[in-house]
Design a protein around this motif. Sequence first.
Motif, PDB file in Angstrom:
ATOM      1  N   HIS A  12      45.506 -35.161 -91.809  1.00 50.73           N
ATOM      2  CA  HIS A  12      46.911 -35.450 -91.474  1.00 50.73           C
ATOM      3  C   HIS A  12      47.849 -34.678 -92.390  1.00 50.73           C
ATOM      4  O   HIS A  12      48.834 -34.078 -91.966  1.00 50.73           O
ATOM      5  CB  HIS A  12      47.210 -36.939 -91.640  1.00 50.73           C
ATOM      6  CG  HIS A  12      46.368 -37.815 -90.768  1.00 50.73           C
ATOM      7  ND1 HIS A  12      46.448 -39.171 -90.780  1.00 50.73           N
ATOM      8  CD2 HIS A  12      45.442 -37.502 -89.828  1.00 50.73           C
ATOM      9  CE1 HIS A  12      45.591 -39.673 -89.911  1.00 50.73           C
ATOM     10  NE2 HIS A  12      44.974 -38.676 -89.333  1.00 50.73           N
ATOM     11  N   ASP A  15      52.166 -38.651 -95.319  1.00 44.53           N
ATOM     12  CA  ASP A  15      50.715 -38.816 -95.459  1.00 44.53           C
ATOM     13  C   ASP A  15      50.247 -38.512 -96.878  1.00 44.53           C
ATOM     14  O   ASP A  15      49.289 -39.118 -97.360  1.00 44.53           O
ATOM     15  CB  ASP A  15      49.965 -37.995 -94.405  1.00 44.53           C
ATOM     16  CG  ASP A  15      50.078 -38.642 -93.020  1.00 44.53           C
ATOM     17  OD1 ASP A  15      51.155 -38.526 -92.403  1.00 44.53           O
ATOM     18  OD2 ASP A  15      49.125 -39.318 -92.595  1.00 44.53           O
ATOM     19  N   GLU A  50      45.978 -42.871 -86.502  1.00 49.10           N
ATOM     20  CA  GLU A  50      46.810 -43.950 -87.054  1.00 49.10           C
ATOM     21  C   GLU A  50      46.559 -45.255 -86.291  1.00 49.10           C
ATOM     22  O   GLU A  50      46.510 -46.334 -86.891  1.00 49.10           O
ATOM     23  CB  GLU A  50      48.299 -43.583 -87.032  1.00 49.10           C
ATOM     24  CG  GLU A  50      48.680 -42.261 -87.722  1.00 49.10           C
ATOM     25  CD  GLU A  50      48.301 -42.160 -89.201  1.00 49.10           C
ATOM     26  OE1 GLU A  50      47.692 -43.095 -89.754  1.00 49.10           O
ATOM     27  OE2 GLU A  50      48.606 -41.102 -89.808  1.00 49.10           O
ATOM     28  N   HIS A  77      43.434 -46.521 -87.706  1.00 56.45           N
ATOM     29  CA  HIS A  77      43.637 -47.136 -89.022  1.00 56.45           C
ATOM     30  C   HIS A  77      44.141 -48.570 -88.872  1.00 56.45           C
ATOM     31  O   HIS A  77      43.700 -49.472 -89.580  1.00 56.45           O
ATOM     32  CB  HIS A  77      44.641 -46.328 -89.853  1.00 56.45           C
ATOM     33  CG  HIS A  77      44.167 -44.940 -90.166  1.00 56.45           C
ATOM     34  ND1 HIS A  77      44.927 -44.019 -90.832  1.00 56.45           N
ATOM     35  CD2 HIS A  77      42.992 -44.331 -89.897  1.00 56.45           C
ATOM     36  CE1 HIS A  77      44.233 -42.896 -90.956  1.00 56.45           C
ATOM     37  NE2 HIS A  77      43.058 -43.060 -90.385  1.00 56.45           N
ATOM     38  N   GLU A 100      42.754 -39.175 -93.630  1.00 49.94           N
ATOM     39  CA  GLU A 100      44.125 -38.808 -93.991  1.00 49.94           C
ATOM     40  C   GLU A 100      44.255 -37.341 -94.396  1.00 49.94           C
ATOM     41  O   GLU A 100      45.325 -36.742 -94.255  1.00 49.94           O
ATOM     42  CB  GLU A 100      44.640 -39.671 -95.154  1.00 49.94           C
ATOM     43  CG  GLU A 100      44.876 -41.126 -94.824  1.00 49.94           C
ATOM     44  CD  GLU A 100      46.027 -41.369 -93.866  1.00 49.94           C
ATOM     45  OE1 GLU A 100      46.658 -40.394 -93.408  1.00 49.94           O
ATOM     46  OE2 GLU A 100      46.286 -42.545 -93.566  1.00 49.94           O
ATOM     47  N   LYS A 115      46.073 -36.937 -84.674  1.00 49.65           N
ATOM     48  CA  LYS A 115      46.593 -37.653 -85.838  1.00 49.65           C
ATOM     49  C   LYS A 115      47.132 -39.020 -85.423  1.00 49.65           C
ATOM     50  O   LYS A 115      46.843 -40.033 -86.056  1.00 49.65           O
ATOM     51  CB  LYS A 115      47.697 -36.839 -86.520  1.00 49.65           C
ATOM     52  CG  LYS A 115      48.279 -37.565 -87.730  1.00 49.65           C
ATOM     53  CD  LYS A 115      49.553 -36.926 -88.236  1.00 49.65           C
ATOM     54  CE  LYS A 115      49.983 -37.501 -89.579  1.00 49.65           C
ATOM     55  NZ  LYS A 115      50.474 -38.885 -89.489  1.00 49.65           N
TER      56      LYS A 115
HETATM   57 FE   LIG Z   1      47.864 -40.616 -91.685  1.00 51.68          FE
END
Ligand SMILES: [Fe+2]
Lengths: 325, 95
Positions: free
Chosen positions: A168, A136, A82, A85, A165, A78
């Motif tokens: 997550h 999240d 991020e 992202h 997501e 996770k």
């Molecule tokens: Fe996330």
Amino acid sequence: MSMNAPGLTEDQRNQAFSEYVGDESKVEPKDWMPEAYRKSLVRQISQHAHSEIIGMYPEGNWLTRAPSLRRKVALLAKVQDEAGHGMYLYSAVETLGVSRDDLFDDLLSGKAKYSSIFNYPTLTWADIGAVGWLVDSAAIINQVPLCRCSYGPYARAMVKICKEESFHQRQGFEIMNTMAKGTDAQHRMAQDALNRWWWPSVMMFGPPDNESKHSAQSMAWKIKRHSNDDLRQRYVDVMVPQAEFMGLTIPDPDIKWNEERGHYDYGDIDWTEFKQVMAGHGQCNKQRIETRQAAHENGRWVRDAALAYAEKKAARKAASKVAAE
Amino acid sequence: MAKNDWPLFEVFIRSKQGLDHRHVGSVHAIDAEMALTNARDLYTRRGEGVSIWVVASNDIVASNPEESGTFFDPAEDKAYRHPTFYEVPDDVEFL
Ligand SMILES: [Fe+2]
Ligand SMILES: [Fe+2]
């Protein structure tokens, strides 16, 4: 008429642009766009990118202390997501003519803004459940409408992000649910984490509509699709039944189903706290930036080594080319 | 050196055999080799690709939106290049 057509005046271009985005057409990097649209996107996408990067720290804090290998690999994946992202978003914002290094500098110097939620500490393992589940989930509700944003590169980055997501949120829910249904002590930890993370999560949707300074223009430009308060309401409506399912109590005595509205009512939000945190006075603002700075400094030798290696390779290639001639 | 200014590379991924490579985003890297591994780490964390292309962003030659009117104009008035231009009686099959 296209906003790109040669020989138009600024007013004509602006007019054509409004009609163009109004028709749900997508804007791509080389298209003409109003300077204010470009600036607004740079602000929003870079803040979003910074939030993903700083968002790694509250959870990274528990990586070495995860209670099982299963939890550890999930959390590691996770946190890596991020980081990813952040990279997708830096990549998108660079198409607007800003440099990633400048954005990094803004973050390192403390000049850049990022989501207030990441300035709260993760005190126990239950906080990792609370972050995955509450934060999240809020991120998903914020981000799904951005997949239809008028700026192509941002919209495409959001599609990739939203796909990721969902795991997550589920891993957070699983942690929370396991603890809520575990021993009394575990249940208390889960409830305590919910107590501390609920209000900051509700604030993630930003100031109320009557105080949100960028909202109306962003909606007209089809960057934003729903108002802050509409998204917040959707969040409350989704989260209340999930908390009930786990036997946890949301720390807001005013939460009540409103038959007439078809929504849950909720209590007043303490916006002074939000403003304090945004102004740099949250519990962890200083620590987050210092951790980021240390990470950047500690990575310096890697960047230097990569550069030295690339130069050596290029020199060798040049030498062998000379030798061959 | 405070800044890296590493060049930007555009990343294209073939998600499975039989499909085209598709643009997915970009990475910064010191050279093309590093761009490939960075792109793998960033864009294929869940088996999204079987092949990656990277190309220095500076090497891409692109058409200019300001000229798209005239640039794409030659194709604009040629309706006869489309099957819908032609009249076909309703009762003729396989056309
Ligand atoms: Fe996330
Ligand atoms: Fe994220």
